[in-house]
Design an enzyme around this catalytic site. Structure first.
Site, PDB file in Angstrom:
ATOM      1  CB  SER A  98      -0.964  -0.048   1.181  1.00  0.00           C
ATOM      2  OG  SER A  98      -1.983   0.899   1.052  1.00  0.00           O
ATOM      3  CG  ASP A 222      -7.025  -3.171  -2.937  1.00  0.00           C
ATOM      4  OD1 ASP A 222      -7.589  -2.338  -2.209  1.00  0.00           O
ATOM      5  OD2 ASP A 222      -5.814  -3.417  -2.872  1.00  0.00           O
ATOM      6  CG  HIS A 250      -5.577  -2.700   0.713  1.00  0.00           C
ATOM      7  ND1 HIS A 250      -5.013  -2.237  -0.460  1.00  0.00           N
ATOM      8  CD2 HIS A 250      -4.945  -2.021   1.723  1.00  0.00           C
ATOM      9  CE1 HIS A 250      -4.100  -1.327  -0.189  1.00  0.00           C
ATOM     10  NE2 HIS A 250      -4.038  -1.181   1.119  1.00  0.00           N
TER      11      HIS A 250
END
Length: 271
Positions: A98, A222, A250
């Protein structure tokens, strides 16, 4: 084994060093707003295969020091450089999730891929986390401003909602509470200032600096960094390998942990 490494006067970042010292090193960079602890289910398994897993808490998060300043991608990338040089590790797989993926990309550009043998981008918040002209993916800047405001007013509620977005597959309530606790270990202002970097920093110009084998690991479901992020990175990073997780969101390294751990080790061994 865990210890702090000084990255500048008065600021140390925490590192957890797990596995054989002569193993191939994987340096894990966590995303917003977590810490190295989110990779527990990699530390449990990858050292068994001979990998040295090094988990870094970015400044302001986990067990690292919490200065009032220094939450730009440039500074966070510079901290990674100090850690790598202090540990004197080479042939490193830099694995960023991320926001950690965005910082890893900035590291490759700003430090010319110093000591990095391969790059693993896990649901990376790149090339831009927010929408813009000709880029209809991700959150709006107004959406991120709301996250920042909630960080200052009700951070536990923010983390509770973030946990619901993070995992596509069902998780237990105890696991959710553990996840929220990781986020609460950060300083509130660190959480807010890195959200500003997520909102404003762009990585389009950094991508041409990547000249090592790159694996892009992304979940199709996601809800935080849409699959289009990974598809665009795959198009723009020459020779990259794309690992698509059809049923993951995610938190793919947890929800598809066995497959992810296998894919990551295969990527390392074959590139």
């Amino acid at each position: 084994m865990g210890y702090k490494i000084p990255v500048e006067q008065g600021v140390g970042v925490y590192v957890e060093d797990i596995g054989p010292r002569d193993g191939k090193p994987i340096l894990f960079i966590h995303g917003w707003p977590l810490s190295h602890e989110c990779f527990e289910y990699q530390y449990n398994q990858l050292p068994k295969a001979g990998y040295r897993c090094i988990g870094l808490d970015l400044r302001g998060f986990g067990q690292s020091d919490r200065p009032w300043y220094g939450y730009t991608y440039n500074q966070l990338a510079d901290d990674i450089r100090v850690v790598i040089d202090s540990l004197n590790i080479n042939d490193v797989t830099l694995a960023g999730h991320s926001m950690g993926g965005a910082i890893a990309i900035r590291y490759m550009a700003r430090h010319s891929g110093h000591r990095i043998a391969r790059l693993a981008l896990l649901a990376a918040a790149a090339p831009s986390f927010t929408k813009g002209p000709d880029y209809p993916y991700g959150m709006t800047k107004e959406d991120v401003n709301e996250l920042i405001q909630q960080t200052y007013t009700d951070r536990p509620a923010l983390l509770d909602r973030f946990a619901d977005l993070f995992f596509e597959k069902p998780i237990s309530m105890p696991f959710k509470q553990w996840f929220i606790t990781i986020g609460l270990d950060a300083a509130g202002y660190s959480t807010a200032y890195t959200a500003v970097s997520l909102r404003d920093e762009k990585l389009w110009d950094d991508l041409s600096s990547i000249h090592v084998p790159t694996g892009i690991f992304h979940g199709e479901k996601d809800k935080i960094c849409p699959i289009e992020f990974g598809e665009i990175l795959h198009q723009l990073i020459y020779g990259s390998h794309f690992f698509r997780y059809e049923d993951s969101g995610h938190g793919l390294f947890y929800c598809d942990q066995q497959r992810f751990n296998y894919d990551l080790s295969q990527f390392i061994e074959t590139t």
